[in-house]
Each structure stands twice: as structure tokens, then as C-alpha cells.
Design an enzyme around this catalytic site. Structure first.
Site, PDB file in Angstrom:
ATOM      1  N   LYS A  37      21.084 105.846  70.242  1.00 20.11           N
ATOM      2  CA  LYS A  37      21.546 104.652  70.948  1.00 20.11           C
ATOM      3  C   LYS A  37      23.061 104.561  70.816  1.00 20.11           C
ATOM      4  O   LYS A  37      23.596 104.545  69.704  1.00 20.11           O
ATOM      5  CB  LYS A  37      20.897 103.410  70.342  1.00 20.11           C
ATOM      6  N   ASP A  65      22.983 101.119  75.156  1.00 16.27           N
ATOM      7  CA  ASP A  65      22.671  99.714  74.830  1.00 16.27           C
ATOM      8  C   ASP A  65      23.886  98.853  75.135  1.00 16.27           C
ATOM      9  O   ASP A  65      24.665  98.513  74.252  1.00 16.27           O
ATOM     10  CB  ASP A  65      22.277  99.608  73.356  1.00 16.27           C
ATOM     11  N   LEU A  66      24.042  98.502  76.404  1.00 18.10           N
ATOM     12  CA  LEU A  66      25.229  97.758  76.824  1.00 18.10           C
ATOM     13  C   LEU A  66      24.927  96.285  77.075  1.00 18.10           C
ATOM     14  O   LEU A  66      25.826  95.509  77.379  1.00 18.10           O
ATOM     15  CB  LEU A  66      25.837  98.419  78.066  1.00 18.10           C
ATOM     16  N   LYS A  67      23.678  95.915  76.976  1.00 14.78           N
ATOM     17  CA  LYS A  67      23.258  94.507  77.134  1.00 14.78           C
ATOM     18  C   LYS A  67      24.044  93.852  78.254  1.00 14.78           C
ATOM     19  O   LYS A  67      24.748  92.852  78.064  1.00 14.78           O
ATOM     20  CB  LYS A  67      23.443  93.745  75.825  1.00 14.78           C
ATOM     21  N   ASP A  70      26.285  89.833  83.640  1.00 13.45           N
ATOM     22  CA  ASP A  70      27.358  89.450  84.560  1.00 13.45           C
ATOM     23  C   ASP A  70      26.677  88.992  85.845  1.00 13.45           C
ATOM     24  O   ASP A  70      25.449  88.899  85.899  1.00 13.45           O
ATOM     25  CB  ASP A  70      28.292  90.656  84.808  1.00 13.45           C
ATOM     26  N   GLU A  73      25.584  91.302  91.299  1.00 16.14           N
ATOM     27  CA  GLU A  73      26.249  92.377  92.032  1.00 16.14           C
ATOM     28  C   GLU A  73      27.016  93.311  91.084  1.00 16.14           C
ATOM     29  O   GLU A  73      26.981  94.536  91.216  1.00 16.14           O
ATOM     30  CB  GLU A  73      27.211  91.769  93.070  1.00 16.14           C
ATOM     31  N   THR A  74      27.674  92.727  90.107  1.00 16.00           N
ATOM     32  CA  THR A  74      28.438  93.537  89.148  1.00 16.00           C
ATOM     33  C   THR A  74      27.496  94.367  88.274  1.00 16.00           C
ATOM     34  O   THR A  74      27.747  95.549  88.014  1.00 16.00           O
ATOM     35  CB  THR A  74      29.330  92.624  88.273  1.00 16.00           C
ATOM     36  N   ARG A 179      13.315  97.276  58.918  1.00 17.30           N
ATOM     37  CA  ARG A 179      13.781  97.286  57.537  1.00 17.30           C
ATOM     38  C   ARG A 179      12.733  97.914  56.638  1.00 17.30           C
ATOM     39  O   ARG A 179      11.769  97.264  56.252  1.00 17.30           O
ATOM     40  CB  ARG A 179      14.103  95.864  57.068  1.00 17.30           C
ATOM     41  N   ARG A 210      21.472 100.841  60.339  1.00 20.14           N
ATOM     42  CA  ARG A 210      21.937 100.865  58.953  1.00 20.14           C
ATOM     43  C   ARG A 210      20.991 101.512  57.950  1.00 20.14           C
ATOM     44  O   ARG A 210      21.467 102.251  57.081  1.00 20.14           O
ATOM     45  CB  ARG A 210      22.314  99.440  58.516  1.00 20.14           C
TER      46      ARG A 210
HETATM   47  O1  C5P Z   1      21.538  98.505  61.668  1.00 19.81           O
HETATM   48  P1  C5P Z   1      20.333  98.005  62.365  1.00 19.81           P
HETATM   49  O2  C5P Z   1      19.093  98.837  62.085  1.00 19.81           O
HETATM   50  O3  C5P Z   1      20.105  96.543  62.191  1.00 19.81           O
HETATM   51  O4  C5P Z   1      20.648  98.259  63.909  1.00 19.81           O
HETATM   52  C1  C5P Z   1      19.896  97.695  64.928  1.00 19.81           C
HETATM   53  C2  C5P Z   1      20.464  98.094  66.232  1.00 19.81           C
HETATM   54  O5  C5P Z   1      19.666  97.553  67.254  1.00 19.81           O
HETATM   55  C3  C5P Z   1      21.883  97.618  66.477  1.00 19.81           C
HETATM   56  O6  C5P Z   1      22.550  98.652  67.153  1.00 19.81           O
HETATM   57  C4  C5P Z   1      21.731  96.411  67.379  1.00 19.81           C
HETATM   58  O7  C5P Z   1      22.767  96.324  68.330  1.00 19.81           O
HETATM   59  C5  C5P Z   1      20.441  96.725  68.109  1.00 19.81           C
HETATM   60  N1  C5P Z   1      19.708  95.584  68.611  1.00 19.81           N
HETATM   61  C6  C5P Z   1      19.179  94.596  67.811  1.00 19.81           C
HETATM   62  N2  C5P Z   1      18.470  93.552  68.355  1.00 19.81           N
HETATM   63  C7  C5P Z   1      18.287  93.489  69.668  1.00 19.81           C
HETATM   64  C8  C5P Z   1      18.810  94.484  70.497  1.00 19.81           C
HETATM   65  C9  C5P Z   1      19.500  95.530  69.917  1.00 19.81           C
HETATM   66  O8  C5P Z   1      19.323  94.652  66.593  1.00 19.81           O
HETATM   67  N3  C5P Z   1      17.530  92.495  70.172  1.00 19.81           N
END
Ligand code: C5P
Length: 234
Positions: A37, A65-67, A70, A73-74, A179, A210
Site C-alpha cells: 500500500k 491509498d489516496l482516500k 473532492d 468531476e475531479t 494488531r 507498524r
Molecule cells: O501502522 P498501521 O498497521 O496502523 O497502518 C494501517 C494503515 O492502514 C495505514 O497506512 C492507514 O493509513 C491505513 N488505514 C487505516 N484505516 C482506514 C484506512 C486506511 O488505518 N480506515
């Protein structure tokens, strides 16, 4: 979604400050991961598309993952600019018009809608003015995403079960906020599950940042995750 190759179910989040560091992490992980990602942090640095091309050339899959959020159209034009680069997933984070615009232009991409960020909890949602419960909000956003032509949603592992029982294989469920039990407890993810729980709840893919990147041995952590996945999808 049994057709998903087992090792692709782990998506490693390249949340690092530079493309060079992203490449170093990918090389460090070696065969332990094949789906990456690349998100906002790298998008606003030089070399984003070079990195995407580099990953694709090495046979890796890419999740942009650019979420996107906008005017429709953009968003439509931005999604069109991402097509044809070998990218697999892109995220949008918006209402019906935004999701429809993204889906209309997706081409070879799969569009995933963000439901409710996994870093938000009840108190945060209250602050934002959402009084309904998190699960209801996730389900209604997922229904709207499907209606708009999106392929799936980003959802916490806690809601994956309800999503799958309601939408089955019509909706891909990609779950961040993983986690593993051995992970340090205090960070910003609030609605978490571990690897096995996420898939047991119906996630098709997990996104891990992480817990792998900050592990003493990231490759071993990724391999351990793959091993867990292999026991779930023999
Ligand atoms: O470090 P960690 O495991 O928390 O990373 C989770 C990743 O998932 C991050 O890159 C975060 O931007 C992404 N993410 C998220 N929750 C969302 C969408 C994406 O934690 N709803």
C-alpha cells in the site's frame, strides 16, 4: 473470494517518508510480502509513480491509498489518471456522487470506499456529529458504496463479519488496524483485531503497517503473518 492467492492477502503499508525508504523496506521484506500500500505520505513526495512502476515491475501488487475526496468531476479525472499503471486498488472517501464518479472511471482498478476510519471511536464520531452506532454507519456506507459501483470497502475487523453476512462475495473487505497480540498497545488505532480474527470475521485482505515495519525483524514479522494466513487458508 477463495480465488485470492493466499500470499496476496497480506498488504504491507509503506508508510515511510521517502520512496528510497519504501524500496529499502520492500527489499528487506523480500518474498515475505507481495502486495504493498502506497499512501498519502509517499504521494506528496517525489518519485511516487516511479515507486509504483518499480513495484509493478517486480511483480508486486499495488494499493494506491489516496482516500480521494473532492468534487465528483475531479475525483473522476484523478481516478482516470491512475488507470493502466498496473495498480490494483484505489481508495475513495466520500459520498455517493464521489464514489460513483470514481467507479465510472476505474478501468482496470478496483475502487474501495473508506467506511469509518479505524482510528475513530465513539467519542470521535460524536465530535463529527454522527449519532448512530459505528456498525450501522459502516453498513450503510458499504451499501451505498456497492450501489455506486465500488468493489469493496475498507473496514475494521470488528465490522467485517456483519459486512460479509450482508453482502457476501459482492463486496471485498480490506481490513487495516491489525494488531497482533505481541504489538505494543498504545498507538492511534482504536478498533483493532489480530490477523486470525480479521480473516475469521470475513476480511479478504489485511493491511499491516507498524506491526511489521517497526518489528525488530520486519521480514520475520511478515513471514509470521503469512504463516498465520496459511493456516487459515490452507
Ligand atoms: O501502522 P498501521 O498497521 O496502523 O497502518 C494501517 C494503515 O492502514 C495505514 O497506512 C492507514 O493509513 C491505513 N488505514 C487505516 N484505516 C482506514 C484506512 C486506511 O488505518 N480506515
Amino acid at each position: 473470494m477463495s480465488a485470492i492467492p493466499r500470499r496476496e492477502r497480506l498488504i504491507v503499508a509503506l508508510d515511510v517518508p521517502s520512496a528510497a525508504e519504501a524500496r529499502a523496506l520492500v527489499e528487506r521484506l523480500g518474498p515475505a510480502a507481495c502486495f504493498y500500500k502506497v499512501g498519502l505520505e509517499l504521494f506528496v513526495t517525489a518519485g511516487y509513480f516511479e515507486l509504483v512502476n518499480w513495484l509493478v515491475k517486480r511483480g508486486h501488487k499495488v494499493f494506491a491509498d489516496l482516500k480521494m475526496y473532492d468534487i465528483p468531476e475531479t475525483v473522476a479525472r484523478a481516478v482516470a489518471n491512475l488507470r493502466g499503471r498496473g495498480i490494483t486498488f484505489v481508495t475513495v472517501h466520500g459520498n455517493q456522487g464521489i464514489m460513483q464518479a470514481a467507479a465510472k472511471e476505474k478501468g482496470d482498478l478496483k475502487v474501495l470506499a473508506v467506511t469509518v476510519l479505524t482510528s475513530l471511536d465513539r467519542g470521535d464520531l460524536d465530535d463529527l456529529g454522527f449519532s448512530c452506532d459505528v456498525e450501522r454507519l459502516v453498513l450503510s456506507r458499504a451499501r451505498r458504496a456497492l450501489e455506486a459501483g465500488c468493489d469493496g470497502v475498507i473496514s475494521s475487523g470488528l465490522e467485517a463479519q456483519r459486512l460479509k453476512s450482508e453482502f457476501h462475495d459482492r463486496l471485498l473487505v480490506v481490513t487495516p488496524g491489525i494488531r497482533p497480540v505481541d504489538n505494543k498497545p498504545a498507538d492511534d488505532q482504536k478498533r483493532t483485531v489480530d490477523v486470525a480474527q480479521a480473516f475469521a470475521n470475513g476480511a479478504d485482505y489485511i493491511v499491516v503497517g507498524r506491526p511489521i515495519r517497526q518489528a525488530a525483524d520486519p521480514r520475520a514479522a511478515a513471514e509470521a503473518t503469512q504463516k498465520t494466513i496459511a493456516t487459515i487458508f490452507p
